[in-house]
Structures are given as C-alpha cells and as structure tokens.
Design a protein around this motif. Structure first.
Motif, mmCIF file in Angstrom:
data_model
loop_
_atom_site.group_PDB
_atom_site.id
_atom_site.type_symbol
_atom_site.label_atom_id
_atom_site.label_comp_id
_atom_site.label_asym_id
_atom_site.label_seq_id
_atom_site.Cartn_x
_atom_site.Cartn_y
_atom_site.Cartn_z
ATOM 1 N N ALA A 218 0.828 -1.210 0.000
ATOM 2 C CA ALA A 218 0.000 0.000 0.000
ATOM 3 C C ALA A 218 0.860 1.257 0.000
ATOM 4 O O ALA A 218 0.588 2.212 -0.747
ATOM 5 C CB ALA A 218 -0.928 -0.007 1.214
ATOM 6 N N ILE A 219 1.909 1.278 0.823
ATOM 7 C CA ILE A 219 2.762 2.464 0.895
ATOM 8 C C ILE A 219 3.548 2.645 -0.395
ATOM 9 O O ILE A 219 3.693 3.762 -0.905
ATOM 10 C CB ILE A 219 3.703 2.374 2.108
ATOM 11 N N LEU A 220 4.064 1.554 -0.939
ATOM 12 C CA LEU A 220 4.803 1.650 -2.198
ATOM 13 C C LEU A 220 3.899 2.139 -3.325
ATOM 14 O O LEU A 220 4.312 2.961 -4.159
ATOM 15 C CB LEU A 220 5.409 0.289 -2.555
ATOM 16 N N PHE A 221 2.667 1.667 -3.355
ATOM 17 C CA PHE A 221 1.728 2.108 -4.389
ATOM 18 C C PHE A 221 1.423 3.592 -4.229
ATOM 19 O O PHE A 221 1.441 4.353 -5.201
ATOM 20 C CB PHE A 221 0.440 1.289 -4.309
ATOM 21 N N ALA A 222 1.143 4.009 -2.983
ATOM 22 C CA ALA A 222 0.851 5.421 -2.730
ATOM 23 C C ALA A 222 2.063 6.298 -3.000
ATOM 24 O O ALA A 222 1.923 7.474 -3.342
ATOM 25 C CB ALA A 222 0.379 5.615 -1.294
ATOM 26 N N GLY A 223 3.263 5.733 -2.859
ATOM 27 C CA GLY A 223 4.482 6.491 -3.093
ATOM 28 C C GLY A 223 4.846 6.639 -4.548
ATOM 29 O O GLY A 223 5.808 7.332 -4.872
ATOM 30 N N GLY A 224 4.118 5.988 -5.451
ATOM 31 C CA GLY A 224 4.334 6.188 -6.871
ATOM 32 C C GLY A 224 5.127 5.109 -7.575
ATOM 33 O O GLY A 224 5.549 5.299 -8.714
ATOM 34 N N ILE A 225 5.353 3.971 -6.927
ATOM 35 C CA ILE A 225 6.052 2.863 -7.591
ATOM 36 C C ILE A 225 5.195 2.342 -8.745
ATOM 37 O O ILE A 225 3.968 2.256 -8.641
ATOM 38 C CB ILE A 225 6.358 1.734 -6.590
ATOM 39 N N ALA A 226 5.844 1.994 -9.845
ATOM 40 C CA ALA A 226 5.136 1.571 -11.062
ATOM 41 C C ALA A 226 4.232 0.367 -10.804
ATOM 42 O O ALA A 226 4.589 -0.549 -10.051
ATOM 43 C CB ALA A 226 6.139 1.238 -12.164
ATOM 44 N N VAL A 227 3.068 0.375 -11.446
ATOM 45 C CA VAL A 227 2.055 -0.669 -11.235
ATOM 46 C C VAL A 227 2.573 -2.048 -11.641
ATOM 47 O O VAL A 227 2.213 -3.063 -11.046
ATOM 48 C CB VAL A 227 0.768 -0.324 -12.015
ATOM 49 N N GLY A 228 3.431 -2.090 -12.651
ATOM 50 C CA GLY A 228 3.941 -3.379 -13.110
ATOM 51 C C GLY A 228 4.625 -4.180 -12.021
ATOM 52 O O GLY A 228 4.553 -5.418 -12.003
ATOM 53 N N TRP A 229 5.276 -3.493 -11.087
ATOM 54 C CA TRP A 229 5.940 -4.193 -9.988
ATOM 55 C C TRP A 229 4.934 -4.869 -9.069
ATOM 56 O O TRP A 229 5.218 -5.918 -8.483
ATOM 57 C CB TRP A 229 6.810 -3.236 -9.192
ATOM 58 N N PHE A 230 3.747 -4.290 -8.943
ATOM 59 C CA PHE A 230 2.729 -4.903 -8.088
ATOM 60 C C PHE A 230 2.141 -6.147 -8.756
ATOM 61 O O PHE A 230 1.808 -7.116 -8.083
ATOM 62 C CB PHE A 230 1.637 -3.888 -7.774
ATOM 63 N N ILE A 231 2.039 -6.112 -10.071
ATOM 64 C CA ILE A 231 1.575 -7.300 -10.793
ATOM 65 C C ILE A 231 2.578 -8.441 -10.627
ATOM 66 O O ILE A 231 2.209 -9.587 -10.310
ATOM 67 C CB ILE A 231 1.359 -6.968 -12.281
ATOM 68 N N ALA A 232 3.858 -8.106 -10.812
ATOM 69 C CA ALA A 232 4.900 -9.131 -10.649
ATOM 70 C C ALA A 232 4.968 -9.607 -9.200
ATOM 71 O O ALA A 232 5.089 -10.818 -8.934
ATOM 72 C CB ALA A 232 6.249 -8.569 -11.086
ATOM 73 N N GLY A 233 4.889 -8.664 -8.252
ATOM 74 C CA GLY A 233 4.937 -9.042 -6.842
ATOM 75 C C GLY A 233 3.742 -9.867 -6.426
ATOM 76 O O GLY A 233 3.876 -10.833 -5.657
ATOM 77 N N GLY A 234 2.562 -9.512 -6.934
ATOM 78 C CA GLY A 234 1.369 -10.293 -6.618
ATOM 79 C C GLY A 234 1.468 -11.719 -7.122
ATOM 80 O O GLY A 234 1.075 -12.665 -6.428
ATOM 81 N N ALA A 235 2.016 -11.867 -8.333
ATOM 82 C CA ALA A 235 2.194 -13.215 -8.886
ATOM 83 C C ALA A 235 3.197 -14.016 -8.046
ATOM 84 O O ALA A 235 2.986 -15.207 -7.776
ATOM 85 C CB ALA A 235 2.671 -13.126 -10.334
ATOM 86 N N ALA A 236 4.272 -13.364 -7.617
ATOM 87 C CA ALA A 236 5.286 -14.055 -6.807
ATOM 88 C C ALA A 236 4.720 -14.458 -5.455
ATOM 89 O O ALA A 236 4.956 -15.579 -4.973
ATOM 90 C CB ALA A 236 6.506 -13.150 -6.623
ATOM 91 N N VAL A 237 3.975 -13.550 -4.825
ATOM 92 C CA VAL A 237 3.374 -13.870 -3.528
ATOM 93 C C VAL A 237 2.360 -14.996 -3.665
ATOM 94 O O VAL A 237 2.300 -15.911 -2.823
ATOM 95 C CB VAL A 237 2.713 -12.612 -2.920
ATOM 96 N N GLY A 238 1.552 -14.943 -4.720
ATOM 97 C CA GLY A 238 0.577 -16.011 -4.944
ATOM 98 C C GLY A 238 1.246 -17.360 -5.123
ATOM 99 O O GLY A 238 0.792 -18.368 -4.563
ATOM 100 N N ALA A 239 2.326 -17.379 -5.900
ATOM 101 C CA ALA A 239 3.052 -18.637 -6.109
ATOM 102 C C ALA A 239 3.657 -19.135 -4.804
ATOM 103 O O ALA A 239 3.633 -20.342 -4.511
ATOM 104 C CB ALA A 239 4.143 -18.435 -7.161
ATOM 105 N N ALA A 240 4.192 -18.210 -4.005
ATOM 106 C CA ALA A 240 4.778 -18.600 -2.717
ATOM 107 C C ALA A 240 3.724 -19.177 -1.782
ATOM 108 O O ALA A 240 3.974 -20.170 -1.084
ATOM 109 C CB ALA A 240 5.453 -17.396 -2.071
ATOM 110 N N LEU A 241 2.532 -18.588 -1.779
ATOM 111 C CA LEU A 241 1.458 -19.106 -0.929
ATOM 112 C C LEU A 241 1.054 -20.515 -1.347
ATOM 113 O O LEU A 241 0.796 -21.374 -0.492
ATOM 114 C CB LEU A 241 0.248 -18.178 -0.988
#
Length: 409
Positions: A218-241
């Motif tokens: 949430a903080i990284l998104f609000a801070g302006g980090i590119a959306v693509g990183w959240f897509i990649a991070g979400g996929a990585a977290v999902g795979a880890a789960l």
C-alpha cells in the motif's frame, strides 16, 4: 519518475518551508478522534458481553472465576491507550524521519528476542510474545517500524540520484535497463521486507507476515512505484502461498478445515461452525445485548478473534452493519487526512496505518464469516488484548498528530 499517488496542496513547498508557527496547528481532526473513541467504547461493551461466561467458567484458572476479568483489564489498557494516543498526537511527527532506521532495527531485534530463553513465550506451537514488561507481540511494533521506514524513504525518492552504467558493455546496458524500470530503487524495500518476513517465519507468525506485505504494498503504491511491480509481486506472492500451502501439513490441514469444517466439528472445524451458528441465530435484529448463547463455552475465543460473531448474534445484521459503517467512516477519514497532509511523509504514514486497520477489520470479519481460513487476526478495538489496544491507539494518535499539521485552508 512517476508522481506519488498521495498529494496535497501543501506539497508544492518543501517540508520545512512553512513557518514554525504554522507547523503545529494545535487542533486534531475531531471526526477521526470521535470515531476512534466511539469504536473503543462499543468494543469495551461488546467485550464485557462476550467474555464474562468464559471468564466465570475459567477452565485454565487464569481469571480466578471473575466474570469481569477481561473487561477490567481491557478498560485499564483502554485508559492507558487514550493517554498514549494523546501524548503521541502532541509529538511533531517530523522527528520520526531521522529515527526511521533506528526504530526499524530496534523492532527487528525485539522480534528476534522472542526466541531468547526466558524472554519469549510460546503458545499453540508458535513463539510470538515477549514476557516483559507485559505479555505482548513485538510484531506489532514491527508493523509500525515498517510503515515509518517506508514512508521516510519514499518521501525522499525525488532526491535519489539514478545509477548509471557504461553503455558499451552488455552488463552496463542491462544495469541501465534495471535502473529505468525502477529495480534498484526497490532493492532497499525488498531487503527490509524479506528480513522481516524471515524473522516472522521463525516465529511461525503467518498473519503478521500477510499484514506486513499488505501495508508495504500500500505504501509503495501510494508512493508512486510503477504498477507493473505490483503485478509481478502479486504473482510471486501467490506462487509462494501455493508452495507453502501444498508443502506444509499444517497449512494443508487448515485449508481443508476451512473448506469442510464439518469433518472435525468438535476439533479444528469447531470455531467456523460455531461462529456461523452465532451469526445465523442473530438474524436481522439480534438476540439482544448480553443474550447470546454461543459465548457460553461453545465458541472458542469468543472474546478474542471471534468477537464479531457475538456482535452479530446479539446485535443482529443491523447492529453489525452499523459497527462496520463506523469502521468504514474511520478508514475513509484516514485516507482523507492522507490526501490533505502537509507532506508526503505524513501522507504515507497515514496510508500505512489506515491500510493496516482496514485489512485487519476485513480479514477478521472474513474469518468469522468463513470467507477466509482462520488467520489469527483480531478485530481492532474489540478483541481482548491490552497491549494490542495500546499500540492501535498509539497509531491513531500518530494520525491525529499528523492532522494537527494539516495546512490551513
């Protein structure tokens, strides 16, 4: 470099450009304060109703048969928490910027201290608590430290000098490409969150791990980090789960009990079944405050993680919805204050704290209604837990302190 999502009219000036007489306005945001106080009072009332049977029929001897044990303890911590909230609201939050790394290191050391013999306390197969000065979870401090560190660093991202590499080599061109997509900027944040997740893994604290990932995102998104990183991070977290769930018997069993609690109705599936019975028996208007049945040793942890089920049983759909509306108003007001904070540092702190509160409410209600597997996430201001309540009110005090420095409009 993309602009931060959270902005305010005051951010056109540097953080220190306002005259000192204008930096502390002296008035906290009254709607946020009143909503916080109201939720704590309602939480105390519901805790008294939900906890007196288990306190009276205490099977472990922790309460001495005093039906008001949990209520009195929570009321004392609430008063202490209000005092802490007041003191924190009086502090100039700008001082936290320079202490961010120190707070983070102290929090990590305290989280590791739970594994030191004589300091840590174990329960239900996990070691998450410190015994001193009272029994508490240092991961609560870790969440706050993570928020402050991320907010401090992200608020200065415009001052970062981009890395440059030689263009006449393959590695140099690759390094320049990584810099363009923002990889090197993310490295410090990834390092911190990986370290904290590793510490929580030692504690077997999955719920805190999930919360830290959510607030960091949430903080990284609000801070302006590119959306693509959240897509990649979400996929990585999902795979880890998926790997964790399929690779550990404990998580596999928990998922199985979530899907089919009736397979062990008197054991692992008991909480889910009794919680749904409590919700269903409450109907639209409820059985009346104090008239619930499931809290009489049928529903485990009625005064803790599953207190919202007692709310539904006694106050019904109408009462439960009203409480959720109060939480929603508090969360919305928090984000409104983030949008109107005088600088990015204050905005990002509020985003982190408000997102943490929102996720805890959502996750707890989802578990109680069996939408999610049991996670161990309590309901803020309601669930029994004095140290957690004090820390939550300290977080509310931090938001109130930031609201005192909102620009005069």
């Amino acid at each position: 470099m993309p602009n931060p999502f959270v902005k305010s009219r005051a951010q056109a000036k540097p953080a220190g450009s306002l005259p000192k007489s204008r930096q502390i306005q002296g008035q906290v945001d009254m709607p946020f304060l009143l909503l916080t106080v109201l939720l704590v009072i309602i939480g105390l009332i519901m805790l008294l109703s939900a906890s007196y049977p288990s306190a009276y029929y205490d099977l472990k001897g922790n309460t001495g048969g005093d039906p008001f044990h949990y209520f009195k303890r929570q009321a004392i911590y609430a008063l202490l928490g209000f005092g802490v909230m007041y003191l924190v609201s009086k502090l100039n939050y700008q001082g936290l910027r320079g202490l961010a790394v120190t707070i983070l290191v102290v929090a990590c050391l305290m989280m590791l201290a739970v594994k030191v013999p004589g300091l840590g306390h174990s329960a239900n197969g996990a070691t998450r608590w410190l015994k001193y000065p009272v029994l508490w979870q240092p991961s609560e401090l870790g969440k706050m430290a993570l928020i402050i560190y991320f907010a401090s660093r992200l608020s200065r991202r415009d001052q970062r000098q981009p890395l440059t590499f030689r263009r006449n080599t393959v590695l140099g061109r690759f390094g320049n490409w990584l810099e363009r997509i923002g990889f090197f900027e993310l490295v410090p944040y990834l390092f911190v969150i990986v370290v904290m997740i590793a510490i929580l893994a030692v504690q077997h604290h999955m719920s805190a791990t999930i919360q830290m990932v959510v607030i960091a995102a949430a903080i990284l998104f609000a801070g302006g980090i590119a959306v693509g990183w959240f897509i990649a991070g979400g996929a990585a977290v999902g795979a880890a789960l998926v790997v964790i769930i399929l690779g550990t018997d404990y998580m596999t069993t928990r998922i199985q009990m979530w899907r089919h609690p009736e397979e062990d109705a008197l054991g692992a599936g008991m909480q889910a079944i009794q919680s749904l019975l409590a919700i269903g028996s409450g109907g639209v208007t409820g059985l009346g405050l104090g008239n619930g049945k499931q809290k009489f040793l049928y529903l485990p942890e009625a005064q803790n993680d599953f207190i919202f089920a007692i709310v539904c049983e006694e106050l019904g759909l109408i009462g439960a919805c009203l409480i959720l509306i109060l939480f929603a108003l508090l969360i919305i007001r928090g984000y409104w204050l983030a949008l109107h904070a005088r600088d990015n540092f204050g905005s990002l702190i509020i985003v982190g704290v408000t997102t943490l509160l929102a996720f805890q409410v959502f996750a707890n209600v989802a578990v109680v209604t069996n939408l999610f597997p049991v996670t161990g996430i309590s309901l803020p201001f309601f669930s029994s837990g004095g140290s957690a309540l004090v820390i939550q009110l300290a977080e509310m005090g931090l938001i109130l302190g930031i609201s005192r420095q909102n620009p005069v409009t």
